[in-house]
Design an enzyme around this catalytic site. Structure first.
Site, PDB file in Angstrom:
ATOM      1  N   GLU A 396      -4.532  -3.639   1.430  1.00 34.93           N
ATOM      2  CA  GLU A 396      -3.977  -3.123   0.178  1.00 34.93           C
ATOM      3  C   GLU A 396      -2.502  -3.483   0.074  1.00 34.93           C
ATOM      4  O   GLU A 396      -1.816  -3.602   1.098  1.00 34.93           O
ATOM      5  CB  GLU A 396      -4.098  -1.587   0.148  1.00 34.93           C
ATOM      6  CG  GLU A 396      -5.339  -1.085  -0.557  1.00 34.93           C
ATOM      7  CD  GLU A 396      -5.242  -1.195  -2.080  1.00 34.93           C
ATOM      8  OE1 GLU A 396      -4.597  -2.127  -2.593  1.00 34.93           O
ATOM      9  OE2 GLU A 396      -5.845  -0.351  -2.752  1.00 34.93           O
ATOM     10  N   ASP A 397      -2.020  -3.667  -1.143  1.00 39.48           N
ATOM     11  CA  ASP A 397      -0.585  -3.872  -1.313  1.00 39.48           C
ATOM     12  C   ASP A 397       0.143  -2.530  -1.246  1.00 39.48           C
ATOM     13  O   ASP A 397       1.193  -2.415  -0.629  1.00 39.48           O
ATOM     14  CB  ASP A 397      -0.278  -4.594  -2.632  1.00 39.48           C
ATOM     15  CG  ASP A 397      -1.000  -3.969  -3.815  1.00 39.48           C
ATOM     16  OD1 ASP A 397      -2.096  -3.414  -3.620  1.00 39.48           O
ATOM     17  OD2 ASP A 397      -0.475  -4.022  -4.938  1.00 39.48           O
ATOM     18  N   ASP A 400      -0.935   4.744  -3.063  1.00 38.59           N
ATOM     19  CA  ASP A 400      -0.096   5.660  -3.824  1.00 38.59           C
ATOM     20  C   ASP A 400      -0.770   7.042  -3.773  1.00 38.59           C
ATOM     21  O   ASP A 400      -0.645   7.753  -2.784  1.00 38.59           O
ATOM     22  CB  ASP A 400      -0.064   5.067  -5.246  1.00 38.59           C
ATOM     23  CG  ASP A 400       1.019   5.634  -6.111  1.00 38.59           C
ATOM     24  OD1 ASP A 400       1.433   6.760  -5.864  1.00 38.59           O
ATOM     25  OD2 ASP A 400       1.432   4.961  -7.066  1.00 38.59           O
ATOM     26  N   PHE A 449       9.521   3.159  -8.718  1.00 40.41           N
ATOM     27  CA  PHE A 449       8.621   2.143  -9.252  1.00 40.41           C
ATOM     28  C   PHE A 449       8.937   0.804  -8.596  1.00 40.41           C
ATOM     29  O   PHE A 449       9.983   0.222  -8.852  1.00 40.41           O
ATOM     30  CB  PHE A 449       8.767   2.048 -10.768  1.00 40.41           C
ATOM     31  CG  PHE A 449       7.528   1.515 -11.421  1.00 40.41           C
ATOM     32  CD1 PHE A 449       7.068   0.238 -11.132  1.00 40.41           C
ATOM     33  CD2 PHE A 449       6.803   2.290 -12.310  1.00 40.41           C
ATOM     34  CE1 PHE A 449       5.916  -0.259 -11.711  1.00 40.41           C
ATOM     35  CE2 PHE A 449       5.648   1.799 -12.897  1.00 40.41           C
ATOM     36  CZ  PHE A 449       5.202   0.532 -12.599  1.00 40.41           C
ATOM     37  N   ARG A 462       4.908  -9.936 -10.698  1.00 38.89           N
ATOM     38  CA  ARG A 462       4.125 -10.165  -9.487  1.00 38.89           C
ATOM     39  C   ARG A 462       4.655 -11.354  -8.685  1.00 38.89           C
ATOM     40  O   ARG A 462       4.469 -11.423  -7.489  1.00 38.89           O
ATOM     41  CB  ARG A 462       2.661 -10.459  -9.841  1.00 38.89           C
ATOM     42  CG  ARG A 462       1.892  -9.289 -10.429  1.00 38.89           C
ATOM     43  CD  ARG A 462       0.406  -9.573 -10.347  1.00 38.89           C
ATOM     44  NE  ARG A 462      -0.390  -8.781 -11.274  1.00 38.89           N
ATOM     45  CZ  ARG A 462      -0.887  -7.576 -11.003  1.00 38.89           C
ATOM     46  NH1 ARG A 462      -0.659  -7.017  -9.838  1.00 38.89           N
ATOM     47  NH2 ARG A 462      -1.614  -6.927 -11.896  1.00 38.89           N
TER      48      ARG A 462
HETATM   49  C1  PRP Z   1      -2.467  -0.643  -7.282  1.00 40.40           C
HETATM   50  C2  PRP Z   1      -2.692  -1.112  -5.865  1.00 40.40           C
HETATM   51  C3  PRP Z   1      -3.756  -0.204  -5.333  1.00 40.40           C
HETATM   52  C4  PRP Z   1      -3.646   1.040  -6.205  1.00 40.40           C
HETATM   53  C5  PRP Z   1      -3.111   2.152  -5.383  1.00 40.40           C
HETATM   54  O1  PRP Z   1      -3.353  -1.323  -8.125  1.00 40.40           O
HETATM   55  O2  PRP Z   1      -3.069  -2.475  -5.803  1.00 40.40           O
HETATM   56  O3  PRP Z   1      -5.019  -0.770  -5.412  1.00 40.40           O
HETATM   57  O4  PRP Z   1      -2.726   0.743  -7.263  1.00 40.40           O
HETATM   58  O5  PRP Z   1      -2.937   3.319  -6.163  1.00 40.40           O
HETATM   59  P1  PRP Z   1      -3.612   4.709  -5.786  1.00 40.40           P
HETATM   60  O6  PRP Z   1      -3.376   4.937  -4.322  1.00 40.40           O
HETATM   61  O7  PRP Z   1      -2.855   5.692  -6.642  1.00 40.40           O
HETATM   62  O8  PRP Z   1      -5.052   4.650  -6.129  1.00 40.40           O
HETATM   63  P2  PRP Z   1      -3.212  -1.381  -9.729  1.00 40.40           P
HETATM   64  O9  PRP Z   1      -4.132  -0.392 -10.332  1.00 40.40           O
HETATM   65  O10 PRP Z   1      -1.785  -1.261 -10.137  1.00 40.40           O
HETATM   66  O11 PRP Z   1      -3.791  -2.808 -10.065  1.00 40.40           O
HETATM   67  P3  PRP Z   1      -3.279  -4.261  -9.562  1.00 40.40           P
HETATM   68  O12 PRP Z   1      -3.627  -4.338  -8.098  1.00 40.40           O
HETATM   69  O13 PRP Z   1      -4.066  -5.229 -10.386  1.00 40.40           O
HETATM   70  O14 PRP Z   1      -1.821  -4.340  -9.796  1.00 40.40           O
END
Ligand code: PRP
Length: 481
Positions: A396-397, A400, A449, A462
């Site tokens: 995961e990146d 949150d 953010f 990105r």
């Molecule tokens: C981001 C990230 C995780 C998720 C984490 O994805 O890549 O998958 O949020 O958030 P959480 O712990 O609150 O569930 P995002 O929905 O922004 O999509 P992206 O990866 O396409 O940017």
């Protein structure tokens, strides 16, 4: 013994007196170094503080050591008596032969035999060191060590006070700037900067480097350029060393006669030390250099709206390499399936997998959120191949709230993999709603953010090679990453 005790006592008396004086940090530390070395009957002492990135040691005070020895090159915490920073007292009997010494040749040339290293600890964590040097090989008594540990405690208090002073000053200056222009954001807080710069432009340059999170060391090395017999007749000390770029930097002024002289020295330095990378820079050159690495106003990447850089490209790369080393060690001899959730993970996944020394396969999933508050997760792209009986690492990146990961993990466990672990580059603990197990974490991020290196705001940013914090005005009301 009685006289040794007496010399410790008078040294401590002198040290506490100077510690409580209005002198500059450097003069206080120089005086402490002299008192400490004299009390333990050593030839030299230097007091070191860790740089903000905790990668290098910076001299804040010294006694009895030549300029050439003090500026022999950057002191890398991993190469120079590394155990001290684990909180240990380290004794080196023969500096010229010991592998824990980073520059043994210079110790030999400068006639240094034994070294005693004492950690400077703040709440149990090392923030610096005291090093004692002798010309003759010798041992140190327990009383010497205990005396020096007390001196180190005093140094910790001095460092903390100086840091607080710097932060207050910085805060004051930032507030003043903000009053003048509401668009100028404050500089990030730094830890102790024990450097007194020779010129204001050097201080500006250091601030610019801090803003872009580029590690720097001020004048860590002097290069001898000319000798008369055995004696060094001319030396050159470049203003900065940027370890991430392995680059020495000399700032230029516009005065022609100085420029000609500097150019001459640089030519000589390049001839004598062809392996050394050095550049003469004026401000515009520097901005162009930053642009090469994706930073600053001349950078190609779109950085408008970035309040500050949180992790530089080099820092991310270093951390990714460390994570990959741990993963490769833990899965040694096994095959691994890496699964990423699109799209934020792309940069991290690409760098991580290239640093793994294991056979790996890749798969990706995509999800979307629906429901009134967007808190229901639906899989819009599932795995290509079965993971049953396989070792799976979810990449995961950012984690949150933990909602996405929690959902995906329960989905994946239903396929009965042999093992299932999680590696995330960023962990934003402050916003966690569901507890999810994280096995490998790059950085714990503040509740702000963050964008770049795959992470977006409304689809943009990105492609930034670093991770930055978006300007709060841009993101008012938006859900942070
Ligand atoms: C981001 C990230 C995780 C998720 C984490 O994805 O890549 O998958 O949020 O958030 P959480 O712990 O609150 O569930 P995002 O929905 O922004 O999509 P992206 O990866 O396409 O940017």
């Amino acid at each position: 013994m009685g006289s040794a005790r007496g010399s410790y006592y008078s040294a401590l008396k002198q040290i506490t007196k100077v510690a409580n004086s209005a002198l500059s940090l450097r003069r206080i530390c120089n005086s402490i170094a002299k008192s400490a070395a004299t009390a333990v009957q050593a030839n030299g002492c230097r007091i070191l503080s860790l740089n903000p990135q905790k990668e290098y040691l910076i001299t804040v005070g010294a006694y009895g050591l030549s300029d050439l020895y003090l500026k022999k090159g950057p002191l890398d915490v991993h190469k120079s008596l590394p155990d001290i920073l684990d909180g240990k007292v380290v004794f080196i009997a023969d500096a010229a032969k010991d592998k824990r010494v980073q520059y043994p040749q210079i110790a030999l040339a400068q006639g240094i035999s034994s070294i005693l290293g004492i950690p400077v600890l703040e709440k149990g964590e090392a923030i610096g060191e005291i090093r004692i040097y002798t010309r003759e090989p010798r041992q140190f008594s327990e009383a010497d060590k205990s005396f020096l540990l007390s001196v180190a405690d005093i140094c910790a208090v001095i460092f903390e006070r100086a840091e607080l002073h710097q932060l207050l000053e910085q805060d004051y200056k930032a507030n003043e700037k903000r009053r003048k222009s509401s668009r100028v954001s404050p500089l990030p807080a730094t830890t102790l900067r024990p450097t007194s710069f020779a010129h204001p432009s050097e201080e500006d340059f250091a601030k610019l480097l801090d803003f872009y999170c580029i590690e720097w060391l001020y004048e860590p090395r002097s290069f001898p350029l000319r000798w008369e017999g055995d004696k060094i007749a001319e030396m050159f000390t470049p203003d900065f060393y940027l370890p991430e770029l392995d680059l020495y930097v000399e700032l230029t002024t516009l005065k022609q006669h100085l420029l000609t002289e500097k150019n001459r020295k640089l030519r000589q330095l390049r001839e004598l030390y062809p392996e050394v990378n050095i550049r003469l820079l004026n401000k515009n050159d520097f901005l162009k250099l930053l642009a090469k690495y994706g930073y600053g106003p001349l950078g190609e990447a779109k950085v408008e709206g970035i309040d500050r850089v949180l992790y530089s490209h080099a820092k991310i790369q270093r951390r990714v390499k460390t994570l990959a080393r741990h993963i490769s060690r833990d899965y040694a001899g096994q095959r691994l399936v890496l699964i990423g959730i699109l799209k934020g993970v792309v940069c991290f996944m690409a760098d991580l997998m290239q640093n793994l020394s294991l056979p790996v396969t890749l798969d990706f999933m995509a999800i979307s959120y629906y429901g009134g508050d967007g808190q229901v997760v639906k899989i819009t792209r599932d795995l290509d191949s079965s993971i049953t009986g396989q070792h799976v690492l979810m990449v995961e990146d950012i984690v949150d709230t933990g909602m996405t990961l929690n959902y995906i993990l329960s989905h994946l466990s239903a396929h009965n993999p042999a093992s299932l672990r999680v590696c995330t580059l960023l962990d934003k603990k402050a916003r966690r709603l569901i507890n999810v197990p994280l096995d490998y974490v790059g950085f714990e991020v503040p509740d702000e953010f963050v964008v770049g290196y795959g992470l977006d705001y409304k689809g943009e940013y990105r492609n930034l090679p670093f991770i930055g914090i978006l300007h709060p005005e841009l993101t008012k009301g938006a859900e942070p990453h």
